[in-house]
Design an enzyme around this catalytic site. Structure first.
Site, PDB file in Angstrom:
ATOM      1  N   THR A   1      22.059  -6.731  -1.257  1.00  0.00           N
ATOM      2  CA  THR A   1      20.908  -6.149  -0.559  1.00  0.00           C
ATOM      3  C   THR A   1      20.250  -4.861  -1.319  1.00  0.00           C
ATOM      4  O   THR A   1      20.931  -4.161  -1.540  1.00  0.00           O
ATOM      5  CB  THR A   1      21.386  -5.772   0.845  1.00  0.00           C
TER       6      THR A   1
ATOM      7  N   GLU B   1      22.277 -12.678   0.775  1.00  0.00           N
ATOM      8  CA  GLU B   1      23.326 -13.149   1.800  1.00  0.00           C
ATOM      9  C   GLU B   1      23.218 -12.621   3.066  1.00  0.00           C
ATOM     10  O   GLU B   1      22.534 -11.656   3.342  1.00  0.00           O
ATOM     11  CB  GLU B   1      24.690 -12.653   1.093  1.00  0.00           C
TER      12      GLU B   1
ATOM     13  N   ASN C   1      25.192  -6.058  23.803  1.00  0.00           N
ATOM     14  CA  ASN C   1      26.535  -5.694  24.005  1.00  0.00           C
ATOM     15  C   ASN C   1      26.358  -3.877  23.992  1.00  0.00           C
ATOM     16  O   ASN C   1      26.643  -3.469  22.959  1.00  0.00           O
ATOM     17  CB  ASN C   1      27.643  -6.193  23.475  1.00  0.00           C
TER      18      ASN C   1
ATOM     19  N   CYS D   1      26.925  -2.326   6.353  1.00  0.00           N
ATOM     20  CA  CYS D   1      25.573  -3.101   6.155  1.00  0.00           C
ATOM     21  C   CYS D   1      24.469  -2.414   7.064  1.00  0.00           C
ATOM     22  O   CYS D   1      23.760  -1.690   6.492  1.00  0.00           O
ATOM     23  CB  CYS D   1      25.804  -4.626   6.593  1.00  0.00           C
TER      24      CYS D   1
ATOM     25  N   LYS E   1      34.630  -3.632  13.542  1.00  0.00           N
ATOM     26  CA  LYS E   1      34.460  -4.831  14.161  1.00  0.00           C
ATOM     27  C   LYS E   1      35.815  -5.519  14.359  1.00  0.00           C
ATOM     28  O   LYS E   1      36.529  -5.310  13.257  1.00  0.00           O
ATOM     29  CB  LYS E   1      33.392  -5.610  14.003  1.00  0.00           C
TER      30      LYS E   1
ATOM     31  N   ARG F   1      34.243   1.211   6.936  1.00  0.00           N
ATOM     32  CA  ARG F   1      32.966   2.135   6.424  1.00  0.00           C
ATOM     33  C   ARG F   1      32.085   2.289   7.825  1.00  0.00           C
ATOM     34  O   ARG F   1      31.726   1.290   8.381  1.00  0.00           O
ATOM     35  CB  ARG F   1      32.111   0.981   5.330  1.00  0.00           C
TER      36      ARG F   1
END
Length: 470
Positions: free
Chosen positions: A140, A170, A275, A284, A346, A353
């Site tokens: 990215t 990606e 949520n 990211c 998550k 990170r």
């Protein structure tokens, strides 16, 4: 040339035999892409300058957690379809298609993306490629990077053969990276001026995906680069949108989950990523929205992405809210024992990170609390970043004698918890649901005090009944 959705078995076998693939960078993106390409039948060479990482991967050992990937790594290092090296010379002489999958972290002290690793990978390839080859960027990057690198590669390449260049962003989700690679929902390819040779090669690389009718979008470099950051900016905005309304429902009363369900029935909006909770993190979304702001500012378009500043601020305020709510409930944090469930950003990941969960745990510790932490996969990485917390190996160990339990990562193990699982372990029957995954009524019926983000909560010292000297 392979045609979309009509690839014969004979042509697939030809592709697999012909193309050799290298993947530069063997972190999360690179290791996943390399193993998945081997699973699709290609001979693959992973390249990295980190000798220790290369040794681990060559031995079939994955240095991070990703469901399904360890099995592919072991399978294809054993079969010989997947090898690893630190030599760009070997990669340049051997490979036909070179994917660049190195990291682009946030610059220290700034918002922009640090693309020096991408530059270094592209230039090293250019200097060592000795035959016709295609370089494909997957990292990215700020818009404009691909076109600049395409020119730079041509300038630095002095060996035999022709180098073509493409950008193929990606769209991996941690916890689903293998599926996202082998069965993606779309493929985006940026190429120069309708480069039919590059297009043909990438149709061969992704023959299996095309046979499964995966949409493949060919475009220019700039659009391909922007697709990835646009997707992440949109998802971040959607999360912060519902968290902004969460701030309102916490103040006036109401249930943010019901609100999200109701607006999610609108097909124009949808329920996914609505949520409310402690917010987003990881390697990211946070860095990508900041890098996008930095890049458009460089282009003189400061006002264009100004709304992302508020998206970022809303996200960070949710961490503040958890800390403040904990203090409201307990009266003070100094000397309190807090049981933290989850520090990965998550579930199904060991990535910490920019993790909101780890940030909250660290803030509570810095405020004087005794913090016990349990995450099914994230403890080791969290301990490297913030070693002063007490990392334990189970839910009971995390909540034992806790004045408050805080659920911060929605691992299935935590979503499945019931009040009776913790009764008798905690000092106070108090839980903060930072991800809105528990049945509030069930916990209240069991005489627990439960605070769920997005619901109005008015702590009562009498109702809570602190029974330990906090």
């Amino acid at each position: 040339m392979a045609t979309e959705g009509h690839l014969s078995r004979t042509s697939l076998e030809r592709v697999i035999v012909t193309l050799r693939i290298t993947v530069i960078g063997t972190g999360y993106l690179g290791a996943t892409h390399a193993a998945c390409m081997a699973e699709l039948g290609f001979d693959v060479l992973g390249v990295d300058i980190d000798e220790r990482k290369i040794e681990q991967l060559a031995a079939g050992q994955l240095p991070f957690h990703e469901p399904g990937l360890p099995e592919l790594l072991k399978k294809h290092t054993a079969s010989g379809k997947l090898r690893f090296t630190t030599s760009f010379e070997e990669a340049g002489a051997w490979g036909d298609v070179h994917f660049i999958g190195v990291g682009t972290p946030q610059k220290p002290g700034g918002y922009g993306a640090d693309i020096r690793y991408v530059d270094a990978a592209a230039l090293s390839l250019a200097q060592h490629i000795t035959k016709d080859a295609l370089i494909v960027g997957k990292s990215t990057v700020p818009v404009g990077t691909a076109r600049r690198l395409a020119c730079l590669v041509q300038e630095k390449h002095t060996g035999p053969g022709t180098i073509r260049f493409a950008w193929n962003p990606e769209f991996l989700r941690e916890g689903f990276a293998v599926k996202n690679t082998i069965s993606p929902d779309r493929l985006v390819i940026g190429i120069e001026d309708r480069d039919l040779d590059a297009e043909a090669i990438l149709r061969e690389v992704y023959a299996s995906q095309l046979a499964a009718e995966t949409p493949m979008i060919f475009t220019d470099y700039e659009t391909a680069e922007l697709v990835k950051v646009a997707a992440n900016a949109f998802l971040a905005t959607k999360i912060s949108f519902i968290n902004a309304f969460s701030e309102v429902t916490e103040f006036v009363g109401g249930d943010i989950r019901t609100l999200a369900d109701a607006i999610g029935h609108d097909a124009r909006i949808g329920r996914r990523f609505l949520n409310a909770g402690v917010g987003f993190g990881g390697g990211c979304l946070p860095k990508d929205i900041r890098a996008l702001q930095a890049r458009v500012s460089e282009l003189g378009l400061d006002r264009t992405m100004r709304f992302l500043t508020e998206v970022d601020e809303i996200n960070l305020r949710r961490r503040d809210r958890v800390v403040a709510l904990t203090e409201e409930i307990l009266g003070r944090l100094n000397g309190a024992t807090v049981g933290i469930l989850g520090v990965a950003f998550k579930p199904d990941s060991d990535d910490v990170r920019d993790s909101p969960a780890l940030d909250v745990a660290a803030r509570l510790f810095n405020a004087g609390a005794n913090v016990n932490v349990y995450d099914p996969q994230g403890n080791a990485n969290a301990a490297k970043r913030f070693p002063r917390l007490n990392y334990v190996d189970s839910v009971p160990a995390a909540v034992r004698d806790a004045h408050v339990v805080i659920l911060l990562t929605e691992w299935q193990e935590f979503k499945n918890l019931h009040p009776e699982d913790l009764n008798g372990l905690v000092a106070n029957k108090i839980i903060i649901d930072g991800r809105n995954v528990l049945n509030v009524q069930e916990w209240e019926d069991a005489d627990w005090t439960i605070a769920a983000l997005g619901r109005k909560f008015e702590p009562s010292r009498e109702a809570i009944g602190l029974n330990a000297p906090v």
